[in-house]
Motif scaffolding. Structure first.
Motif: not given
Length: 147
Positions: A57-79
């Protein structure tokens, strides 16, 4: 394991770490379910399964989940996207926390952990077929790739 993920994430990529980590979570959850169903005389099985689960979990969903949600949203909808993703994440955490004991009483620990294993298998399919690789891409490139 989170430290390992932070060190290797840009070299290996998000998807390989997610697939490997969630794959390990699948194995550990089915192993833990099997402990409660078949191997309750060997508590080392439960300890190994729990250590494997936490590490994966700490190798995958733990850090990567938080990282990817900050990357995948379009800039105008990111917030708004981040707000909704965090709300869903914590809501799901609360649901699992509050439902665990009643489900354990209803189904038994072995069946419940196997059910969680099935959910992780579904997560593997989602990651494999839906989640994009964002390694080495700028936010603008990710937005263009995902739209």
């Amino acid at each position: 394991m989170t430290g390992v993920a932070v060190v290797v994430i840009d070299r290996l990529g998000r998807r390989p770490l997610l697939l490997g980590g969630v794959g390990g979570m699948v194995v550990s959850l089915f192993l833990l379910g099997s402990y409660y169903l078949f191997f309750s005389a060997s508590p080392v099985v439960a300890v190994v399964a729990l250590l494997l689960y936490v590490g994966c979990y700490q190798l995958s969903f733990g850090p990567i989940g938080w990282l990817m949600i900050s990357e995948i949203f379009p800039l105008k909808l990111r917030g708004r996207g981040l707000s909704l993703a965090v709300l869903v994440n914590f809501g799901a955490n609360a649901l699992v926390t509050f439902a665990f004991s009643p489900l354990k009483e209803l189904l038994g620990a072995g069946i419940l952990f196997c059910a969680f294993g099935v959910i992780c298998v579904l997560s593997l399919f989602f990651i494999f077929f839906i989640v994009p690789e964002t390694k080495g891409l700028s936010l603008e490139e990710i937005e263009a790739k995902c739209l």
